[in-house]
Design a protein around this motif. Structure first.
Motif, PDB file in Angstrom:
ATOM      1  N   TRP A   1      -8.014   2.357  -5.678  1.00 37.05           N
ATOM      2  CA  TRP A   1      -7.116   1.350  -6.141  1.00 37.05           C
ATOM      3  C   TRP A   1      -6.100   1.613  -7.478  1.00 37.05           C
ATOM      4  O   TRP A   1      -6.798   2.274  -8.495  1.00 37.05           O
TER       5      TRP A   1
ATOM      6  N   LYS B   1     -12.519   3.088  -4.949  1.00 38.94           N
ATOM      7  CA  LYS B   1     -13.045   2.111  -4.308  1.00 38.94           C
ATOM      8  C   LYS B   1     -14.264   2.130  -3.863  1.00 38.94           C
ATOM      9  O   LYS B   1     -15.121   0.888  -3.413  1.00 38.94           O
TER      10      LYS B   1
ATOM     11  N   VAL C   1      -1.894  -4.491  -7.742  1.00 37.53           N
ATOM     12  CA  VAL C   1      -2.827  -3.345  -7.353  1.00 37.53           C
ATOM     13  C   VAL C   1      -2.528  -2.783  -6.023  1.00 37.53           C
ATOM     14  O   VAL C   1      -2.137  -3.450  -4.891  1.00 37.53           O
ATOM     15  N   ASP C   2      -2.212  -1.400  -5.995  1.00 36.99           N
ATOM     16  CA  ASP C   2      -1.651  -0.479  -4.945  1.00 36.99           C
ATOM     17  C   ASP C   2      -2.929  -0.016  -4.225  1.00 36.99           C
ATOM     18  O   ASP C   2      -3.943   0.595  -5.049  1.00 36.99           O
ATOM     19  N   ASP C   3      -2.653   0.053  -3.003  1.00 40.08           N
ATOM     20  CA  ASP C   3      -3.714   0.850  -2.334  1.00 40.08           C
ATOM     21  C   ASP C   3      -3.548   2.329  -2.304  1.00 40.08           C
ATOM     22  O   ASP C   3      -2.425   2.751  -1.656  1.00 40.08           O
TER      23      ASP C   3
ATOM     24  N   GLY D   1       0.797  -1.109  -0.039  1.00 41.12           N
ATOM     25  CA  GLY D   1      -0.113  -0.127  -0.115  1.00 41.12           C
ATOM     26  C   GLY D   1       0.804   1.527  -0.069  1.00 41.12           C
ATOM     27  O   GLY D   1       1.871   1.241   0.773  1.00 41.12           O
TER      28      GLY D   1
ATOM     29  N   GLU E   1     -10.190  -5.022  -3.858  1.00 43.10           N
ATOM     30  CA  GLU E   1      -8.523  -5.169  -4.592  1.00 43.10           C
ATOM     31  C   GLU E   1      -8.997  -6.164  -5.225  1.00 43.10           C
ATOM     32  O   GLU E   1      -8.491  -6.353  -6.626  1.00 43.10           O
TER      33      GLU E   1
END
Length: 257
Positions: free
Chosen positions: A176, A145, A169-171, A3, A154
């Protein structure tokens, strides 16, 4: 999946500058004009132009302004400007790496603006290549989101785009970020849309290969002063950094807003 809390804060800070809507509009319009010049004025056959137009529309740029930019870029209307892309590199406090992307018609003006913004705010200009090697070009599709009153997970983003070239996939706070090879960004965006998901933006960005942790509020504030000063330049199109904030610093900065 890691993240990147830093992206949320960086974008939050950037929004302060972008509240100057005219400046934001000008940057988005420049993107459209350059995309039309490089790939033609038909969005159906020029995915880069398509995404630049969508980003401008999502930021409420008037359609007339977008249409004129397409015409100028494609040569259908006079008045277009021959912009070139120039990258500058710098370091902020605590060794934070800063990569500065300019779209300009005056190389000398850009170099001066960037140097002043960096050095007057406590940063230093870096040797060519020393900062850019810390970043990779990635396709990035931002997926909110919250959509239509429901949470987007995600896993939902992963399932939608994995076969289209999605890498991770990054927070990033309220979105996302679907990362992929730059050549796959159009297919990833299309796969996300085909799955019934909306997207906030789809473009190629520079993503840091490692993050520099900052755990002091005053140091973080100094870095963001440099970023803000750079964003205020008409020639600066994008600013990327590898700053990563500790939860305590991020909370303190949010309270300052």
């Amino acid at each position: 999946m890691s993240g990147h809390s830093k992206w949320a804060t960086t974008k939050h800070k950037k929004a302060v500058i972008d509240a100057k809507r005219g400046k934001l509009f000008a940057k988005l319009i420049k993107n459209v004009e350059v995309a039309a010049r490089l790939g033609g004025g038909d969005p159906a056959g020029n995915p880069t132009l398509y995404d630049a137009i969508q980003k401008a529309k999502k930021s409420s740029v008037p359609n007339d302004n977008i249409d004129r930019a397409v015409k100028r870029g494609s040569g259908a209307e006079s008045g277009g400007t021959d912009y070139e892309t120039i990258m500058y590199e710098a370091y902020g406090p605590a060794g934070v790496a800063i990569l500065i992307e300019c779209l300009t018609d005056n190389r000398n003006r850009s170099a001066s603006d960037v140097r002043v913004a960096v050095t007057r705010n406590g940063g230093t200009m870096a040797d060519v290549g020393s900062v850019q090697r810390l970043f990779s070009r990635k396709g990035v599709v931002a997926v909110p989101k919250q959509q239509n009153g429901a949470d987007v997970s995600e896993d939902a983003v992963m399932e939608a785009a994995l076969d289209a070239g999605l890498e991770e996939v990054d927070d990033a706070s309220d979105v996302w970020e679907a990362l992929c090879d730059p050549s796959d960004v159009v297919e990833v965006r299309k796969a996300i849309e085909a799955a019934g998901l909306d997207y906030e933006s789809s473009e190629v960005q520079f993503v840091p290969s490692f993050e520099q942790l900052v755990d002091e509020v005053d140091v973080a504030s100094k870095v963001f002063r440099i970023i803000d000063a750079l964003e205020d330049s008409d020639d600066v199109q994008n600013v990327y950094s590898n700053i990563d904030l500790s939860p305590e610093v991020e909370a303190a900065l949010d309270e300052e807003e």
